[in-house]
Motif scaffolding. Structure first.
Motif, PDB file in Angstrom:
ATOM      1  N   SER A 105      43.979  36.577  33.853  1.00  0.00           N
ATOM      2  CA  SER A 105      43.878  36.322  32.409  1.00  0.00           C
ATOM      3  C   SER A 105      42.526  36.785  31.869  1.00  0.00           C
ATOM      4  CB  SER A 105      44.079  34.828  32.125  1.00  0.00           C
ATOM      5  OG  SER A 105      45.338  34.400  32.606  1.00  0.00           O
ATOM      6  N   LEU A 106      41.458  36.530  32.630  1.00  0.00           N
ATOM      7  CA  LEU A 106      40.140  36.990  32.196  1.00  0.00           C
ATOM      8  C   LEU A 106      40.073  38.514  32.137  1.00  0.00           C
ATOM      9  CD1 LEU A 106      37.770  34.559  34.110  1.00  0.00           C
ATOM     10  CD2 LEU A 106      38.162  34.637  31.655  1.00  0.00           C
TER      11      LEU A 106
ATOM     12  N   LEU B  59      41.310  43.619  26.640  1.00  0.00           N
ATOM     13  CA  LEU B  59      41.691  43.551  25.221  1.00  0.00           C
ATOM     14  C   LEU B  59      40.469  43.696  24.320  1.00  0.00           C
ATOM     15  CD1 LEU B  59      44.366  41.205  23.776  1.00  0.00           C
ATOM     16  CD2 LEU B  59      42.172  41.307  22.628  1.00  0.00           C
ATOM     17  N   GLY B  60      39.351  43.003  24.659  1.00  0.00           N
ATOM     18  CA  GLY B  60      38.144  43.118  23.847  1.00  0.00           C
ATOM     19  C   GLY B  60      37.567  44.521  23.872  1.00  0.00           C
TER      20      GLY B  60
ATOM     21  N   ARG C 246      35.909  43.989  13.613  1.00  0.00           N
ATOM     22  CA  ARG C 246      36.045  44.127  15.062  1.00  0.00           C
ATOM     23  C   ARG C 246      35.112  43.157  15.795  1.00  0.00           C
ATOM     24  NH1 ARG C 246      38.887  48.988  16.057  1.00  0.00           N
ATOM     25  NH2 ARG C 246      38.927  50.374  14.249  1.00  0.00           N
ATOM     26  N   SER C 247      33.916  42.944  15.226  1.00  0.00           N
ATOM     27  CA  SER C 247      32.976  42.018  15.859  1.00  0.00           C
ATOM     28  C   SER C 247      33.492  40.589  15.824  1.00  0.00           C
ATOM     29  CB  SER C 247      31.610  42.101  15.175  1.00  0.00           C
ATOM     30  OG  SER C 247      31.073  43.410  15.275  1.00  0.00           O
ATOM     31  N   LEU C 248      34.087  40.215  14.688  1.00  0.00           N
ATOM     32  CA  LEU C 248      34.640  38.850  14.591  1.00  0.00           C
ATOM     33  C   LEU C 248      35.787  38.640  15.578  1.00  0.00           C
ATOM     34  CD1 LEU C 248      34.610  38.319  10.710  1.00  0.00           C
ATOM     35  CD2 LEU C 248      33.084  37.304  12.411  1.00  0.00           C
ATOM     36  N   ILE C 249      36.633  39.639  15.703  1.00  0.00           N
ATOM     37  CA  ILE C 249      37.740  39.511  16.659  1.00  0.00           C
ATOM     38  C   ILE C 249      37.198  39.466  18.095  1.00  0.00           C
ATOM     39  CG2 ILE C 249      39.815  40.633  17.547  1.00  0.00           C
ATOM     40  CD1 ILE C 249      40.269  41.797  14.791  1.00  0.00           C
ATOM     41  N   ALA C 250      36.172  40.270  18.403  1.00  0.00           N
ATOM     42  CA  ALA C 250      35.569  40.247  19.738  1.00  0.00           C
ATOM     43  C   ALA C 250      34.939  38.891  20.035  1.00  0.00           C
ATOM     44  CB  ALA C 250      34.529  41.359  19.857  1.00  0.00           C
TER      45      ALA C 250
END
Length: 358
Positions: A200-201, A207-208, A261-265
């Motif tokens: 999962s990690l 994904l990131g 993108r930064s917020l999602i990361a």
């Protein structure tokens, strides 16, 4: 005519017997000759038979003598072999006696060696065993701290394997129980599914890293934005101030790519932290924020965006791994055994100072 006189009458009588005597004598002579011939033949036959019998007897005698000689030689050879076997038997008895004495000496030496080994076992552990025990204790303590601080079950499991190999290098069988306790804690760590957490990690990290390659959602312009009539006062004020309506403009996430993108990361990293902390509600909430940000910011028709959404759905549906076990039993048992071992050792006598006066 003549008259017979007694003399004339007796003459034929005397002649007849005379003639018969000659015939008998001849016949007797002939019989004697035949008898002599027969006797000679018998004597020759007897002599021949005696010669044959003598020759056969001499031949049998030679054969018997040859056989007797062979038997004598065989008997002599058997006697020599018997003497050789007796000498070998005597040598074997002497060798066996020597081997028996050596075995008895080896038994004495083995008893002495066992006593020496027992004495060495009763003494304190060697430097190698002490270093192995120190290494195992340090690794077990490190594994417990890593699991408590970072919730890293994989690292703790690897550390426990190293500690087990370090204890395997120790020669004292007293620490076999500690290895059994280590094996039990390793099974508890494996039941906590660290492989699933690691997968999962890895999926969240991938994904990131793939967020920077996702395409943005296409903006749709308002069709009557430039067709509305402007008043005179608005046209005058528009030279100095511009006013826009946010209801018809895209969201901030679509206007500022890097910030979005930064917020999602950041949400992805929060999800990783929640996964390591085994906080299921926080993990689900962080995944929901990541999914909402991806759905609002990026093009839903793109294949990469769809794959990202599928990964997020799979991670959200995945059950959280069970709680991590409590470690420390093996470390405590190892410390107790080392303390007991240290207390059971005799205290060495101090070396007297040779220069001191009695």
């Amino acid at each position: 005519m003549e008259t017979e006189t007694p003399a004339t009458r007796s003459t034929p009588a005397t002649r007849e017997p005379g003639g018969q005597g000659k015939t008998g004598t001849r016949s007797r002579r002939t019989g004697m000759i035949w008898l002599l011939v027969l006797l000679a033949v018998l004597i020759a036959l007897g002599w021949w038979l005696q010669r044959q019998l003598r020759e056969q007897g001499s031949e049998q005698t030679r054969v018997l003598e040859t056989r007797l000689d062979q038997l004598a030689r065989s008997n002599e050879q058997l006697r020599r072999d018997l003497e050789s076997l007796r000498s070998r038997d005597a040598d074997a008895k002497a060798i066996n006696q020597g081997i028996r004495e050596e075995l008895l000496a080896y038994n004495e030496r083995s008893r002495a060696l066992e006593d020496a080994v027992a004495n060495l076992a009763e003494q304190h552990l060697g430097h190698r065993d002490a270093m192995a025990l120190d290494e195992a204790e340090f690794i077990l303590q490190l594994a417990g701290e890593r699991l408590a601080l970072f919730r890293d079950a994989n690292g703790a499991l690897a550390a426990y394997r190293l500690a087990d190999s370090a204890l395997a290098a120790a020669e004292d069988p007293l620490f076999a129980n500690v290895r059994q306790t280590i094996a039990a804690e390793m099974r508890a760590l494996e039941e906590a599914k660290p492989v699933q957490v690691r997968a999962s990690l890895d999926a969240l990290v991938e994904l990131g890293a793939g967020l920077h390659g996702l395409p943005l959602k296409k903006t749709i312009a308002t069709p009557d934005a430039g067709k509305r009539p402007l008043s005179r006062w608005r046209e005058i004020l528009g030279r100095f101030v511009r006013i826009n309506d946010d209801s018809t403009t895209p969201q901030l996430s679509t206007r500022n790519d890097e910030l979005n993108r930064s917020l999602i990361a950041v949400d992805v990293h929060i999800a990783e932290t929640m996964l390591l902390a085994r906080d299921e509600p926080g993990f689900k909430a962080a995944l929901a924020r990541v999914r909402g940000g991806v759905a609002n910011a990026f093009d839903p028709d793109d294949a990469r965006v769809q794959a990202t959404m599928a990964t997020l759905d799979r991670l959200a549906a995945m059950p959280m791994a069970p709680a991590l076990p409590q470690l420390g039993s093996a470390l405590g048992e190892l410390r107790n055994l080392r303390t007991t071992r240290a207390l059971s050792r005799p205290i060495p006598a101090p070396i007297p100072n040779q220069g001191a006066t009695p």
